[in-house]
Write a protein that holds these residues in place. Structure first.
Motif, PDB file in Angstrom:
ATOM      1  N   MET A  71       0.860  -1.162   0.000  1.00  0.00           N
ATOM      2  CA  MET A  71       0.000   0.000   0.000  1.00  0.00           C
ATOM      3  C   MET A  71       0.911   1.230   0.000  1.00  0.00           C
ATOM      4  O   MET A  71       1.892   1.275   0.733  1.00  0.00           O
ATOM      5  N   ILE A  72       0.556   2.179  -0.825  1.00  0.00           N
ATOM      6  CA  ILE A  72       1.267   3.447  -0.847  1.00  0.00           C
ATOM      7  C   ILE A  72       0.246   4.533  -0.568  1.00  0.00           C
ATOM      8  O   ILE A  72      -0.655   4.779  -1.373  1.00  0.00           O
ATOM      9  N   ASN A  73       0.376   5.137   0.610  1.00  0.00           N
ATOM     10  CA  ASN A  73      -0.618   6.117   1.053  1.00  0.00           C
ATOM     11  C   ASN A  73      -2.033   5.562   0.917  1.00  0.00           C
ATOM     12  O   ASN A  73      -2.925   6.208   0.389  1.00  0.00           O
ATOM     13  N   ASP A  74      -2.206   4.329   1.357  1.00  0.00           N
ATOM     14  CA  ASP A  74      -3.490   3.614   1.334  1.00  0.00           C
ATOM     15  C   ASP A  74      -4.013   3.316  -0.065  1.00  0.00           C
ATOM     16  O   ASP A  74      -5.178   2.981  -0.243  1.00  0.00           O
ATOM     17  N   ARG A  75      -3.169   3.423  -1.078  1.00  0.00           N
ATOM     18  CA  ARG A  75      -3.525   3.034  -2.454  1.00  0.00           C
ATOM     19  C   ARG A  75      -2.923   1.654  -2.719  1.00  0.00           C
ATOM     20  O   ARG A  75      -1.734   1.434  -2.472  1.00  0.00           O
ATOM     21  N   PRO A  76      -3.720   0.692  -3.224  1.00  0.00           N
ATOM     22  CA  PRO A  76      -3.191  -0.657  -3.429  1.00  0.00           C
ATOM     23  C   PRO A  76      -2.198  -0.733  -4.588  1.00  0.00           C
ATOM     24  O   PRO A  76      -2.419  -0.178  -5.661  1.00  0.00           O
ATOM     25  N   VAL A  77      -1.082  -1.399  -4.324  1.00  0.00           N
ATOM     26  CA  VAL A  77      -0.054  -1.660  -5.323  1.00  0.00           C
ATOM     27  C   VAL A  77       0.314  -3.129  -5.194  1.00  0.00           C
ATOM     28  O   VAL A  77       0.547  -3.624  -4.093  1.00  0.00           O
ATOM     29  N   LEU A  78       0.354  -3.832  -6.306  1.00  0.00           N
ATOM     30  CA  LEU A  78       0.724  -5.240  -6.314  1.00  0.00           C
ATOM     31  C   LEU A  78       2.105  -5.349  -6.942  1.00  0.00           C
ATOM     32  O   LEU A  78       2.301  -5.010  -8.104  1.00  0.00           O
ATOM     33  N   VAL A  79       3.085  -5.771  -6.142  1.00  0.00           N
ATOM     34  CA  VAL A  79       4.460  -5.918  -6.611  1.00  0.00           C
ATOM     35  C   VAL A  79       4.701  -7.401  -6.867  1.00  0.00           C
ATOM     36  O   VAL A  79       4.581  -8.217  -5.954  1.00  0.00           O
ATOM     37  N   ARG A  84      -8.577  -3.285 -11.012  1.00  0.00           N
ATOM     38  CA  ARG A  84      -7.941  -2.278 -11.861  1.00  0.00           C
ATOM     39  C   ARG A  84      -7.438  -1.055 -11.111  1.00  0.00           C
ATOM     40  O   ARG A  84      -6.607  -0.328 -11.630  1.00  0.00           O
ATOM     41  N   SER A  85      -7.917  -0.830  -9.897  1.00  0.00           N
ATOM     42  CA  SER A  85      -7.409   0.325  -9.160  1.00  0.00           C
ATOM     43  C   SER A  85      -6.062   0.027  -8.516  1.00  0.00           C
ATOM     44  O   SER A  85      -5.390   0.930  -8.052  1.00  0.00           O
ATOM     45  N   ALA A  86      -5.667  -1.235  -8.510  1.00  0.00           N
ATOM     46  CA  ALA A  86      -4.356  -1.598  -7.979  1.00  0.00           C
ATOM     47  C   ALA A  86      -3.323  -1.477  -9.083  1.00  0.00           C
ATOM     48  O   ALA A  86      -3.478  -2.054 -10.155  1.00  0.00           O
ATOM     49  N   GLN A  87      -2.280  -0.726  -8.823  1.00  0.00           N
ATOM     50  CA  GLN A  87      -1.201  -0.635  -9.791  1.00  0.00           C
ATOM     51  C   GLN A  87      -0.321  -1.861  -9.636  1.00  0.00           C
ATOM     52  O   GLN A  87      -0.023  -2.295  -8.524  1.00  0.00           O
ATOM     53  N   VAL A  88       0.103  -2.431 -10.753  1.00  0.00           N
ATOM     54  CA  VAL A  88       0.942  -3.622 -10.736  1.00  0.00           C
ATOM     55  C   VAL A  88       2.360  -3.233 -11.127  1.00  0.00           C
ATOM     56  O   VAL A  88       2.568  -2.558 -12.132  1.00  0.00           O
ATOM     57  N   ILE A  89       3.322  -3.650 -10.310  1.00  0.00           N
ATOM     58  CA  ILE A  89       4.737  -3.446 -10.587  1.00  0.00           C
ATOM     59  C   ILE A  89       5.332  -4.829 -10.825  1.00  0.00           C
ATOM     60  O   ILE A  89       5.237  -5.708  -9.961  1.00  0.00           O
ATOM     61  N   LEU A  90       5.927  -5.031 -11.981  1.00  0.00           N
ATOM     62  CA  LEU A  90       6.462  -6.329 -12.370  1.00  0.00           C
ATOM     63  C   LEU A  90       7.979  -6.261 -12.401  1.00  0.00           C
ATOM     64  O   LEU A  90       8.557  -5.419 -13.093  1.00  0.00           O
ATOM     65  N   ASP A  91       8.635  -7.144 -11.663  1.00  0.00           N
ATOM     66  CA  ASP A  91      10.093  -7.218 -11.647  1.00  0.00           C
ATOM     67  C   ASP A  91      10.566  -7.760 -12.989  1.00  0.00           C
ATOM     68  O   ASP A  91      10.116  -8.819 -13.436  1.00  0.00           O
ATOM     69  N   THR A  92      11.478  -7.052 -13.630  1.00  0.00           N
ATOM     70  CA  THR A  92      11.979  -7.478 -14.945  1.00  0.00           C
ATOM     71  C   THR A  92      12.720  -8.805 -14.870  1.00  0.00           C
ATOM     72  O   THR A  92      12.858  -9.490 -15.879  1.00  0.00           O
ATOM     73  N   LEU A 109       0.012  -8.605 -18.370  1.00  0.00           N
ATOM     74  CA  LEU A 109       0.286  -7.433 -17.555  1.00  0.00           C
ATOM     75  C   LEU A 109       0.714  -6.235 -18.395  1.00  0.00           C
ATOM     76  O   LEU A 109       1.583  -5.484 -18.023  1.00  0.00           O
ATOM     77  N   VAL A 110       0.079  -6.054 -19.534  1.00  0.00           N
ATOM     78  CA  VAL A 110       0.444  -4.933 -20.386  1.00  0.00           C
ATOM     79  C   VAL A 110       0.190  -3.604 -19.689  1.00  0.00           C
ATOM     80  O   VAL A 110       0.765  -2.600 -20.058  1.00  0.00           O
ATOM     81  N   PHE A 111      -0.626  -3.614 -18.651  1.00  0.00           N
ATOM     82  CA  PHE A 111      -0.913  -2.386 -17.901  1.00  0.00           C
ATOM     83  C   PHE A 111       0.039  -2.223 -16.720  1.00  0.00           C
ATOM     84  O   PHE A 111      -0.086  -1.278 -15.955  1.00  0.00           O
ATOM     85  N   ALA A 112       1.028  -3.106 -16.578  1.00  0.00           N
ATOM     86  CA  ALA A 112       1.940  -3.048 -15.446  1.00  0.00           C
ATOM     87  C   ALA A 112       3.139  -2.157 -15.727  1.00  0.00           C
ATOM     88  O   ALA A 112       3.552  -2.002 -16.872  1.00  0.00           O
ATOM     89  N   ASP A 113       3.691  -1.601 -14.681  1.00  0.00           N
ATOM     90  CA  ASP A 113       4.979  -0.923 -14.764  1.00  0.00           C
ATOM     91  C   ASP A 113       6.048  -1.990 -14.628  1.00  0.00           C
ATOM     92  O   ASP A 113       5.966  -2.845 -13.754  1.00  0.00           O
TER      93      ASP A 113
END
Length: 104
Positions: A1-9, A59-67, A99-103
């Motif tokens: 969570m980043i400032n109570d915003r969901p992030v999936l790493v 969709r409100s959760a941002q996804v971060i994908l390890d390269t 995960l085309v929408f992932a960082d």
């Protein structure tokens, strides 16, 4: 969570999240980061911690994908399935396409 915003790493199981780099990515402080509680995991992703897979319908959760996941190569990846004790096998290319929408 980043400032109570969901992030999936999404990372390999033998690595860890570098919180300093994650904070830098989001231009925030490390104190702004926190792990979701088990109740939040169920509420947000409808799965218990440790069972969440790399593809989410939330969709409100941002996804971060390890390269490093792209370098796993054959035979592929074992991912959380949403069920305790059960895994899903997938090829890393499949995960990247989903995960085309992932960082990355």
């Amino acid at each position: 969570m980043i400032n109570d915003r969901p992030v999936l790493v999404v990372i390999r199981g033998d690595t860890y999240v570098d919180e300093a780099r994650l904070a830098q990515h989001f231009a925030c402080q490390e104190v702004d980061l926190r792990r979701a509680t088990p109740a939040e995991c169920v509420e947000l992703f409808e799965h218990r911690p440790g069972t969440i897979g790399p593809v989410t319908e939330h969709r409100s959760a941002q996804v971060i994908l390890d390269t490093a996941l792209a370098d796993c190569g054959p035979p592929g990846l074992l991912c959380g399935s949403g069920m305790p004790g059960q895994l899903v096998f997938t090829r890393s290319v499949t995960v990247l396409r989903k995960l085309v929408f992932a960082d990355v």
